[in-house]
Structure formats: C-alpha cells, structure tokens
Design a protein around this motif. Structure first.
Motif, PDB file in Angstrom:
ATOM      1  N   THR A 195       9.441  -8.040   4.105  1.00 16.49           N
ATOM      2  CA  THR A 195      10.258  -7.112   2.885  1.00 16.49           C
ATOM      3  C   THR A 195       9.649  -7.215   1.444  1.00 16.49           C
ATOM      4  N   ALA A 252       6.756  -7.349  -1.736  1.00 10.75           N
ATOM      5  CA  ALA A 252       5.535  -6.580  -1.991  1.00 10.75           C
ATOM      6  C   ALA A 252       4.216  -7.431  -1.612  1.00 10.75           C
ATOM      7  N   SER A 308      -0.476  -6.771  -1.474  1.00  8.13           N
ATOM      8  CA  SER A 308      -0.841  -5.852  -2.159  1.00  8.13           C
ATOM      9  C   SER A 308      -2.331  -6.060  -2.400  1.00  8.13           C
ATOM     10  N   TRP A 322      -2.408  -2.582   2.417  1.00  8.39           N
ATOM     11  CA  TRP A 322      -1.249  -2.001   2.642  1.00  8.39           C
ATOM     12  C   TRP A 322      -0.433  -1.605   1.247  1.00  8.39           C
ATOM     13  N   PRO A 323       0.155  -0.404   1.298  1.00  5.83           N
ATOM     14  CA  PRO A 323       0.737   0.351   0.262  1.00  5.83           C
ATOM     15  C   PRO A 323       2.036  -0.253  -0.495  1.00  5.83           C
ATOM     16  N   GLY A 324       2.559  -1.256   0.492  1.00  2.00           N
ATOM     17  CA  GLY A 324       3.883  -1.935  -0.242  1.00  2.00           C
ATOM     18  C   GLY A 324       5.158  -1.453   0.221  1.00  2.00           C
ATOM     19  N   LYS A 325       5.241  -0.676   1.453  1.00  2.00           N
ATOM     20  CA  LYS A 325       6.408   0.062   1.743  1.00  2.00           C
ATOM     21  C   LYS A 325       6.599  -0.283   3.188  1.00  2.00           C
ATOM     22  N   ASP A 326       6.218   0.426   4.179  1.00  2.00           N
ATOM     23  CA  ASP A 326       6.650   0.099   5.579  1.00  2.00           C
ATOM     24  C   ASP A 326       5.906  -0.972   6.108  1.00  2.00           C
ATOM     25  N   ASP A 383      -2.417   1.833   4.856  1.00  2.00           N
ATOM     26  CA  ASP A 383      -3.320   2.701   4.434  1.00  2.00           C
ATOM     27  C   ASP A 383      -5.012   2.266   4.553  1.00  2.00           C
TER      28      ASP A 383
END
Length: 279
Positions: free
Chosen positions: A119, A121, A167, A186-190, A195
């Motif tokens: 969960t 970043a 990140s 990883w874009p840091g969301k889901d 990406d």
C-alpha cells in the motif's frame, strides 16, 4: 469418592431412567430387523462423517508442509526450464551454440515471505533467508507466477527485497508477440497494475500479450512473466505507447518466493566496470 456417591444418590431416578432407555433401544435394535438396519445405516453415516472431518483436519494441518515441498519442487523446475531455454533460444540465429556454463548460470533458493507491503509508494518484502543461506544484495526474486523484485539488504537470517511495487524499481521486459523491449515500472497506484514504458508506437502492441523478462537482464532469467497487456494508449505528440500491464504475481497473497542467483554476475559486472573506467 464421596462426592460421586452423593451425585449418584441424588440423581438415581434419572440415571435409572437413562439406563432403561438405553436398554430399550438396544432390545429394539437387536430384535427388530427394520430398526436394526436403520440404526446401523445411521451409525455408519455419522462414523463416516466423523472420519471425513478428521481427515480434513489432518490435511489442513499439513498444508504448510505441502506448500513448502511444492515450493522446492518449483525451484528445481525453474532451474531446469532456465537451462533448457538458454540452451535452445528461440530467437537465436542458425549456428549459434550457447556456452554450457552460461546456460546453467542460474540457481534458485526457496524463501518464505514473513512481511509484505503493498500500500506504500515504495514497498518492500522481508523473507526468512539471509547471508547464512547464500543470499546477497542484488539478487533477483521471483514467485511461481512472475517477477517479485530484487534483494536490497541482508542480515544473517533475513533479507529485505525491493518489490516491483517500488517507484525506483524497473525491469527490462519483452512483449512476446511483437518482440519489443521496454521497462516495467510501477506508477504507485494499483498493486496489481504496472506500466510498460519506452515501447515505440511504431510497432504493433496487442491487448492480452504477455510481457516477460528480456535477455538484456543479468539479474532475472529471460522469459519470467511480468504481466499481460491490459490497456494500450498513445498520444499523437508522443513516440512511445502508454501500456498498462496486469501483474502476473498477486502480491496480496505472496507466501513463497525464489531468490535467483546468477553465478556469472560477478564476472559480467567486473567486465562492465572496466569499460566504465576507460571512458
């Protein structure tokens, strides 16, 4: 003893009633074929149910041992698959013969996840293997389904892994159908979506295509699943696709991982450092 005698005396009528009831049932079952068959069928049913529950409880108690055995078997199969893949590369030109030491350079160590973040970043994972087990910083980590991350710190008995859900972590990845190479980041969301960047828009990208680790990687064996293409988008003023991959590894349910050791990594890094020193 006196308390037991006192209990029997106080409840003698009830105890005699229960005894007579049991005797009556026994006589009915013994002397009546219908009720005898009914009794034995019913008793067999409940005995079978009890045995089934007992067996299920014993199997459940052994799940940890079974999972550990499966993890070790997967590690052995990973090593075999990597060796076969390197000995017979599908994209190799005619006449190319790989070095046997290069083909078998990867080995795997099974480890259990003892702490896992999804969960934040910058997520990390802790495993129960460390320096005492031959684990070193910089080693790749995979699961039975795909890429997990890279070892960052080690103590004697534990290691901290930089998760792919971090990140600053990127892994060179290849789209299987188009053979195009990019970087998974990883874009840091889901925690289930990552990406894939630097894929030229002048090549065809297919939704549902698999992204695997590329040959341009010294940490992970080639062909390890990263994810599948879920969304593809491109803007007219951009030269690269915006690609979203559905991660192959379910990080919320990660139990066992495999630490990958490249036995020729030191030699590769030493050779690269010489080229840097000469620039």
């Amino acid at each position: 003893m006196l308390q037991l005698v006192d209990f029997v005396i106080r409840n003698r009528f009830f105890l005699v009633f229960v005894l007579l009831e049991v005797l009556s049932v026994w006589l009915i079952v013994r002397n009546n074929s219908y009720w005898g068959a009914t009794y034995f069928n019913t008793s067999n049913y409940y005995v079978a149910k009890t045995l089934a529950l007992s067996n299920a409880a014993q199997e459940y108690a052994k799940l940890g041992e079974i999972n550990a055995d499966l993890a070790h078997e997967n590690a052995r199969l990973h090593a075999m698959l990597a060796d076969v893949t390197q000995r017979n590369p599908s994209d190799a030109p005619v006449g190319y013969v790989p070095d046997s030491a290069f083909a078998s350079r990867f080995s795997y160590t099974v480890a259990k996840v003892v702490d896992n973040e999804t969960t934040k970043a910058n997520n990390v994972i802790t495993i129960d293997k460390g320096l005492a087990d031959g684990i070193q910083p910089g080693m790749g980590v995979i699961s039975a389904t795909g890429v997990v991350g890279k070892v960052r710190f080690c103590s004697e008995n534990y290691s901290v892994i930089t998760s792919i859900l971090h990140s600053q972590f990127m892994v060179s990845s290849r789209l299987v159908r188009s053979n195009e190479i990019g970087y998974a980041k990883w874009p840091g969301k889901d925690p289930s979506v990552i990406d894939l960047v630097d894929v030229s828009k002048y090549t065809k990208v297919f939704k549902g295509d698999s992204a695997v680790t590329s040959n341009q990687n010294s940490v992970f064996p080639p062909g390890i699943m990263v994810g599948k293409v879920e969304h593809v988008e491109v803007h007219p003023d951009q030269t690269f696709y915006n690609i979203a991959l559905r991660l192959a590894t379910d990080f919320r349910n990660l139990s066992y991982v495999y630490v990958v050791q490249n036995h020729q990594l030191g030699e590769q890094e030493k050779l690269k450092s010489r080229t840097v020193d000469q620039k």
